[in-house]
Structures are given as C-alpha cells and as structure tokens.
Design a protein around this motif. Structure first.
Motif, short mmCIF file in Angstrom:
data_model
loop_
_atom_site.label_atom_id
_atom_site.label_comp_id
_atom_site.label_asym_id
_atom_site.label_seq_id
_atom_site.Cartn_x
_atom_site.Cartn_y
_atom_site.Cartn_z
N THR A 167 1.07 -39.04 -3.18
CA THR A 167 0.93 -38.89 -4.62
C THR A 167 1.98 -37.94 -5.17
O THR A 167 2.58 -38.20 -6.22
N GLY B 79 8.29 -40.19 -11.05
CA GLY B 79 7.88 -40.66 -12.36
C GLY B 79 8.15 -39.62 -13.44
O GLY B 79 8.61 -38.50 -13.18
N ASP B 80 7.87 -40.01 -14.66
CA ASP B 80 8.05 -39.12 -15.81
C ASP B 80 6.69 -38.48 -16.12
O ASP B 80 6.02 -38.84 -17.07
N THR B 81 6.29 -37.51 -15.28
CA THR B 81 5.00 -36.85 -15.44
C THR B 81 5.22 -35.35 -15.60
O THR B 81 6.27 -34.82 -15.22
N PRO B 82 4.23 -34.66 -16.13
CA PRO B 82 4.37 -33.22 -16.29
C PRO B 82 4.49 -32.50 -14.94
O PRO B 82 4.02 -32.98 -13.91
N VAL C 34 1.24 -31.67 -12.81
CA VAL C 34 0.67 -32.68 -11.90
C VAL C 34 1.37 -32.59 -10.54
O VAL C 34 0.71 -32.65 -9.49
N ASN C 35 2.67 -32.43 -10.54
CA ASN C 35 3.43 -32.30 -9.31
C ASN C 35 3.02 -31.05 -8.55
O ASN C 35 2.84 -31.07 -7.33
N VAL D 290 4.68 -38.99 -7.92
CA VAL D 290 4.72 -38.27 -9.19
C VAL D 290 6.09 -37.65 -9.43
O VAL D 290 6.57 -37.59 -10.56
N SER D 291 6.75 -37.24 -8.36
CA SER D 291 8.06 -36.61 -8.54
C SER D 291 9.11 -37.62 -9.02
O SER D 291 10.09 -37.23 -9.65
N CYS E 238 -0.53 -31.51 -6.98
CA CYS E 238 -0.48 -32.32 -5.75
C CYS E 238 0.09 -31.51 -4.59
O CYS E 238 -0.40 -31.58 -3.46
#
Length: 80
Positions: free
Chosen positions: A43, A50-53, A56-57, A47-48, A60
């Motif tokens: 995960t 993707g364009d996520t905050p 979240v990274n 996530v790293s 995880c």
C-alpha cells in the motif's frame, strides 16, 4: 513402527478427547503480523506513486515499521 508425518498439524497419537490445537496463538499472531507488513508495504508503494497526501504515505510507513519491529522483537525474545 508408525511413521510421523511432518506435514500433519495435530498429533497423530492423540486420542479423540486429547486433541490439541495444531496451530498456536503465537503462530497465528506471527502470520497476521507478516500479512500486515506485506499489505502495508505494498500500500505504501502504491500510494507513493499516486497523487495522495503525504499523511497517507507516512501512515502506511509507520504501520509497516511497527509491524516489522514487533516481528523482530518477538523473534529475538523467542531465541532465549
């Protein structure tokens, strides 16, 4: 002379009333911790990319480190 089966989870000589659980609680916890380590690492990697905050990274990563650390501590304590 009966041969022991290395793949059997229960004791072959135990009677019906003397059956013990083949998988201990420690084995179950270790398996679940490994699953958490693998899932959180995958995960974290997804996530790293993707364009996520960043939170979240980081979450995880923290879960991965805590689960791996718990596995390491349990492994070291089991050697005593």
């Amino acid at each position: 002379m009966p041969h022991s089966d290395p793949y059997r989870l229960t004791d072959a000589d135990a009677g019906d009333g003397d059956r013990t659980a083949g998988v201990s609680r420690s084995d179950l916890v270790r398996t679940l911790l490994w699953a958490v380590v693998v899932l959180s690492a995958v995960t974290n990697m997804a996530v790293s990319y993707g364009d996520t905050p960043v939170a979240v990274n980081l979450a995880c990563g923290i879960v991965t480190v805590l689960a791996a650390g718990t596995l390491a501590v349990r492994g070291l304590r089991g050697r005593r």
